[in-house]
Design an enzyme around this catalytic site. Structure first.
Site, PDB file in Angstrom:
ATOM      1  N   SER A   1      -2.750 -10.109   9.427  1.00 10.38           N
ATOM      2  CA  SER A   1      -1.810  -9.097   8.957  1.00 10.38           C
ATOM      3  C   SER A   1      -0.915  -9.754   7.907  1.00 10.38           C
ATOM      4  O   SER A   1      -0.999 -10.953   7.687  1.00 10.38           O
ATOM      5  CB  SER A   1      -1.005  -8.538  10.108  1.00 10.38           C
ATOM      6  OG  SER A   1      -0.413  -9.593  10.799  1.00 10.38           O
TER       7      SER A   1
ATOM      8  N   GLU B   1      -0.388  -5.576  -5.905  1.00  8.28           N
ATOM      9  CA  GLU B   1      -1.143  -4.351  -5.662  1.00  8.28           C
ATOM     10  C   GLU B   1      -0.360  -3.415  -4.752  1.00  8.28           C
ATOM     11  O   GLU B   1       0.784  -3.705  -4.393  1.00  8.28           O
ATOM     12  CB  GLU B   1      -2.522  -4.689  -5.077  1.00  8.28           C
ATOM     13  CG  GLU B   1      -2.479  -5.619  -3.903  1.00  8.28           C
ATOM     14  CD  GLU B   1      -3.802  -6.380  -3.679  1.00  8.28           C
ATOM     15  OE1 GLU B   1      -4.354  -6.233  -2.587  1.00  8.28           O
ATOM     16  OE2 GLU B   1      -4.259  -7.108  -4.576  1.00  8.28           O
TER      17      GLU B   1
ATOM     18  N   LYS C   1       0.419  -1.213  -1.233  1.00  9.08           N
ATOM     19  CA  LYS C   1       0.180  -1.306   0.206  1.00  9.08           C
ATOM     20  C   LYS C   1      -0.253   0.079   0.674  1.00  9.08           C
ATOM     21  O   LYS C   1       0.550   1.006   0.762  1.00  9.08           O
ATOM     22  CB  LYS C   1       1.421  -1.767   0.957  1.00  9.08           C
ATOM     23  CG  LYS C   1       1.167  -1.880   2.449  1.00  9.08           C
ATOM     24  CD  LYS C   1       2.005  -2.951   3.079  1.00  9.08           C
ATOM     25  CE  LYS C   1       1.588  -3.279   4.500  1.00  9.08           C
ATOM     26  NZ  LYS C   1       1.291  -2.170   5.362  1.00  9.08           N
TER      27      LYS C   1
ATOM     28  N   CYS D   1      21.232  40.527   4.138  1.00 10.09           N
ATOM     29  CA  CYS D   1      21.716  39.309   3.493  1.00 10.09           C
ATOM     30  C   CYS D   1      22.971  38.816   4.216  1.00 10.09           C
ATOM     31  O   CYS D   1      23.913  39.588   4.399  1.00 10.09           O
ATOM     32  CB  CYS D   1      22.033  39.593   2.031  1.00 10.09           C
ATOM     33  SG  CYS D   1      22.834  38.213   1.199  1.00 10.09           S
TER      34      CYS D   1
HETATM   35  S1  IVH Z   1      -4.203  -7.961   2.504  1.00 17.43           S
HETATM   36  C1  IVH Z   1      -4.348 -11.776   4.467  1.00 17.43           C
HETATM   37  N1  IVH Z   1      -3.664  -5.987   0.874  1.00 17.43           N
HETATM   38  O1  IVH Z   1      -1.589  -3.955   5.642  1.00 17.43           O
HETATM   39  C2  IVH Z   1      -3.816 -10.474   4.110  1.00 17.43           C
HETATM   40  N2  IVH Z   1      -3.466  -5.581   3.209  1.00 17.43           N
HETATM   41  O2  IVH Z   1      -0.478  -6.234   7.757  1.00 17.43           O
HETATM   42  C3  IVH Z   1      -4.635  -9.393   4.678  1.00 17.43           C
HETATM   43  N3  IVH Z   1      -2.791  -3.276   3.761  1.00 17.43           N
HETATM   44  O3  IVH Z   1      -3.420  -3.508   8.249  1.00 17.43           O
HETATM   45  C4  IVH Z   1      -4.303  -8.037   4.240  1.00 17.43           C
HETATM   46  N4  IVH Z   1      -2.684  -2.551   1.697  1.00 17.43           N
HETATM   47  O4  IVH Z   1      -4.805  -2.944   6.224  1.00 17.43           O
HETATM   48  C5  IVH Z   1      -3.731  -6.370   2.160  1.00 17.43           C
HETATM   49  N5  IVH Z   1      -3.236  -4.326  -0.702  1.00 17.43           N
HETATM   50  C6  IVH Z   1      -3.326  -4.715   0.579  1.00 17.43           C
HETATM   51  C7  IVH Z   1      -3.042  -3.853   1.649  1.00 17.43           C
HETATM   52  C8  IVH Z   1      -3.113  -4.319   2.954  1.00 17.43           C
HETATM   53  C9  IVH Z   1      -2.546  -2.232   2.970  1.00 17.43           C
HETATM   54  C10 IVH Z   1      -2.709  -3.251   5.239  1.00 17.43           C
HETATM   55  C11 IVH Z   1      -3.845  -3.894   5.944  1.00 17.43           C
HETATM   56  C12 IVH Z   1      -3.250  -4.412   7.216  1.00 17.43           C
HETATM   57  C13 IVH Z   1      -1.819  -4.497   6.903  1.00 17.43           C
HETATM   58  C14 IVH Z   1      -1.448  -5.956   6.881  1.00 17.43           C
END
Ligand code: IVH
Length: 694
Positions: free
Chosen positions: A94, A131, A133, A433
């Site tokens: 994560s 990027e 999230k 009204c």
């Molecule tokens: S990288 C080593 N990139 O966020 C890093 N995760 O806590 C691994 N997530 O459940 C994850 N957008 O599904 C990465 N651009 C992104 C992401 C992303 C969403 C989610 C991922 C995971 C959580 C990470």
């Protein structure tokens, strides 16, 4: 001698079934890629369906040609009794979340990375891949020799669940990779549902009287964790790749951005909103840029992700517990929060529109404290079944008015015996009204109910006055909510014309009004007398006549008398004026009361330069839509706008597929990115001037 070109139709029978099947599969995959990954459909749906049916028929006829990666095989599996566990060769980690949503959050991350790498201030800035999230469900896709063989959820990071059957239904996920694929490639990314897909899906479900999805995120997670792949196949799932798991037989790029480029080359969807930036300033800039365009994205995000770009540096930084030191998620303020409904009231708008509004226990959401949320209209209020005492999810996205998303039914009072059963009745629109007592009516075919009181209704009168005085109308500075409220409640003014008749004494005597500010207001009212025809038309508050239409009307007719004399046919000669707008205008000027107010305004000294009616200007620019962004070297935004409009062009606030040109100056932000993404022509000031001269 030339032969007529051979069409695909006539070529077909000549082909061996095996060849034809291969050709069809390839063609369908190309269309899938264009449609689902590039978002640029190449053929009409009906033609696609025809290819698909032909392939399915051939496969049925020749079962020996079946193949697991045929586009027809996306939904094939039977419901499962349960999911099998999958052990991840490389754990699914994560990311640490930076909860400080301000710029300092990005600085803190860059500072930590630099400290870990033992860099000092003299060392160069670190390069980051940045990027979005995504807000869905993490998935690992396993491609062996280019073939999708397995898909698994994250689970606890070590062991997830085998959801291959469901993932195969996701059109955006290729069943095989294009180009020369490695022996083993595990791709990690997020499955999600876009907002428009979510709305469309729910609308259809409602029409069919079936259950709807609560929100896109739960919808995505729930769909993937369906035991029946046929159910998953009906859900409009999307996917973006953002990283790697196990890899064998592939020369890894040296940067994370290089990895994403390579994944895109393999035909995997990679989000276009990404960049490579330097140092904390680069991170902060990206955070702000994405925040500004967050509402324009077609899917939900809850932040951005920063990753150290060099894979070698990533290795050096390593992990703490389950989180890499080289990545962080930088959040935005939440756009949704829970609160309770204290009352449901209705508001009366400028045109009498009745809007049910939920009064809420104050809650901090989207960066502000919210105490009211709109329920839009009667039908929406009933559909959501919001009642006093309910716990609700409120949403405030960007500058959008806060709205009640849904009720948390489990928390409804009275559903639990222990709380004494205090359930409130369902919401009903009042018949009269609440402000003026006039009847409320809703035409058969409209969603909005209206107070029939017109300008007799003080609520409508107040709104009409506020609109009249607003910045883009007559621009009377200082004439705000509170003052209009007092002026109307004390019967000092009834119509806009009364503004130009009132004296200092009337205002000074109002509660909490100092002589100086009363003087300022009178000066502002005086100043507003000199205006433009377009502003005046807009200020009148004619239904369906917004600022752009007011400008079109002013340009076309040149004078107010010309406009007032126009019939519906004549009005419809104005660009973008259809029967609805035309009939609103005709009805407005047919009302003697409105004519009286206009005459009083003119008598009171309100004036504007009038011109000759313009026979429809036609230029290269006519009908074209421009978006202005950033600071131009010599032109102000208003000047550029005037130039465009003078030639019959339009200026829009945001970039879309309908935008013809974006004029970009210094520090152009997300609009420029979006324009680039959509392939819209981008002009600098010089090119813009050249275009206008054509
Ligand atoms: S990288 C080593 N990139 O966020 C890093 N995760 O806590 C691994 N997530 O459940 C994850 N957008 O599904 C990465 N651009 C992104 C992401 C992303 C969403 C989610 C991922 C995971 C959580 C990470």
């Amino acid at each position: 001698m030339s032969l007529p070109a051979q069409s695909a139709e006539s070529a077909k029978p000549a082909m061996e079934p095996a060849q034809r099947v291969a050709a069809l599969r390839q063609e369908i995959e190309q269309h899938d890629h264009a449609y689902y990954v590039l978002d640029a459909p190449t053929i009409p749906d009906a033609e696609y369906d025809r290819l698909f049916r032909e392939l399915r028929a051939l496969e049925l006829e020749h079962p020996q040609l079946n193949s697991a990666d045929s586009p027809t095989q996306r939904v094939g599996g039977k419901p499962l009794p349960e999911f099998s566990p999958v052990r991840h060769g490389v754990p699914m980690l994560s990311i640490r979340t930076e909860t400080d949503t301000e710029a300092s959050g990005a600085r803190a991350f860059d500072g930590r990375v630099r400290r870990e790498l033992e860099l000092n201030d003299a060392d160069a800035a670190i390069e980051y891949a940045v990027e979005l999230k995504f807000d869905g469900l993490a998935i690992s896709l396993r491609y062996e020799s280019g073939l999708l063989v397995r898909a698994a959820t994250r689970g606890d990071g070590e062991t997830g669940e085998d959801v291959t059957q469901n993932i195969r239904t996701v059109r955006r996920i290729p069943l095989h990779l294009s180009g020369v694929a490695p022996a083993l490639l595990e791709v990690r990314g997020e499955v999600f549902i876009s907002r428009p897909d979510f709305e469309r899906y729910n609308a259809r479900q409602r029409d069919l009287g079936r259950a709807t999805l609560v929100n896109p995120r739960n919808g995505a997670a729930g769909s993937i964790r369906q035991l029946d792949p046929a159910v998953a196949a009906e859900r409009p799932l999307s996917f973006f790749a953002y990283g790697l798991g196990e890899c064998i037989g592939w020369k890894l790029p040296v940067t994370h951005s290089g990895v994403l480029d390579a994944l895109a080359e393999f035909g995997l969807p990679v989000c276009e909103h990404r960049a490579v930036v330097k140092g904390a300033d680069g991170l902060i800039d990206f955070h702000a840029r994405i925040r500004a365009m967050r509402d324009e994205l077609s899917f939900d995000i809850d932040g951005v992700v920063y990753k150290v770009n060099s894979l070698a540096l990533q290795q050096r930084l390593g992990f703490v517990t389950r989180e890499p030191r080289w990545a962080v998620a930088h959040k935005y303020p939440a756009e949704e929060a829970l609160t309770t409904v204290e009352a449901i009231e209705v508001q009366v708008g400028r045109t009498g529109a009745i809007t049910p509004v939920a009064r809420l226990a104050p809650v901090f959401v989207g960066g502000v404290t919210v105490t009211n949320a709109t329920l839009h209209n009667e039908a929406e209020a009933r559909r959501k079944d919001v009642r006093v005492g309910d716990t609700v999810i409120v949403r405030r996205a960007g500058d959008v008015i806060p709205e009640v998303v849904s009720v948390v039914m489990e928390k409804r009072p009275g559903t639990d015996q222990a709380d004494g059963g205090g359930m409130h009745p369902a919401f009903e629109l009042p018949k009269a009204c609440p402000v003026c007592g006039s009847a409320i009516e809703r035409p058969e075919d409209e969603a909005i109910a209206r107070c029939t009181g017109g300008l007799f209704c003080p609520a409508q009168r107040k709104q009409a006055l506020l609109h009249f005085a607003s910045r883009r109308a007559m621009d009377i500075e200082g004439l705000g909510d509170k003052l209009v409220e007092q002026l109307v409640d004390n019967a000092i003014i009834k119509t806009p014309a009364d503004l130009y008749k009132m004296g200092l004494l009337a205002i000074v005597n109002l509660e909490r009004m100092a002589e100086k500010s009363a003087g300022n207001i009178l000066a502002a009212i005086e100043k507003s007398k000199t205006t433009t025809l377009a502003r005046f038309i807009f200020a009148l508050g004619i239904r369906n006549v917004g600022e752009a239409t007011a400008k079109d009307l002013a340009r076309h007719f040149g004078s107010l008398d010309g406009l007032m004399a126009a019939d519906s046919d004549h009005l419809q000669q104005v660009p973008d004026v259809g029967p609805i707008v035309a009939s609103s205008v005709v009805r407005f000027f047919a009302e003697p009361h409105n004519i009286e107010v206009i005459e009083q305004l003119r008598a009171g000294g309100v004036s504007w330069p009038e011109g000759a009616p313009m026979e429809s200007v036609s230029s290269f620019i006519t009908g074209k839509t421009f978006v202005l962004t950033g600071t131009l070297p010599t032109l102000t935004r208003d000047e550029a706008k005037d130039m465009i409009e003078a030639l019959g062009g339009k200026v829009a606030g945001s970039v879309s597929k309908k935008t013809d040109y974006v004029v970009a100056g210094a520090e152009a932000g997300s609009k420029l990115d979006k324009a680039q993404g959509l392939g819209v022509t981008i002009l600098d000031e010089k090119q813009f001037r050249e275009l206008l001269e054509q």
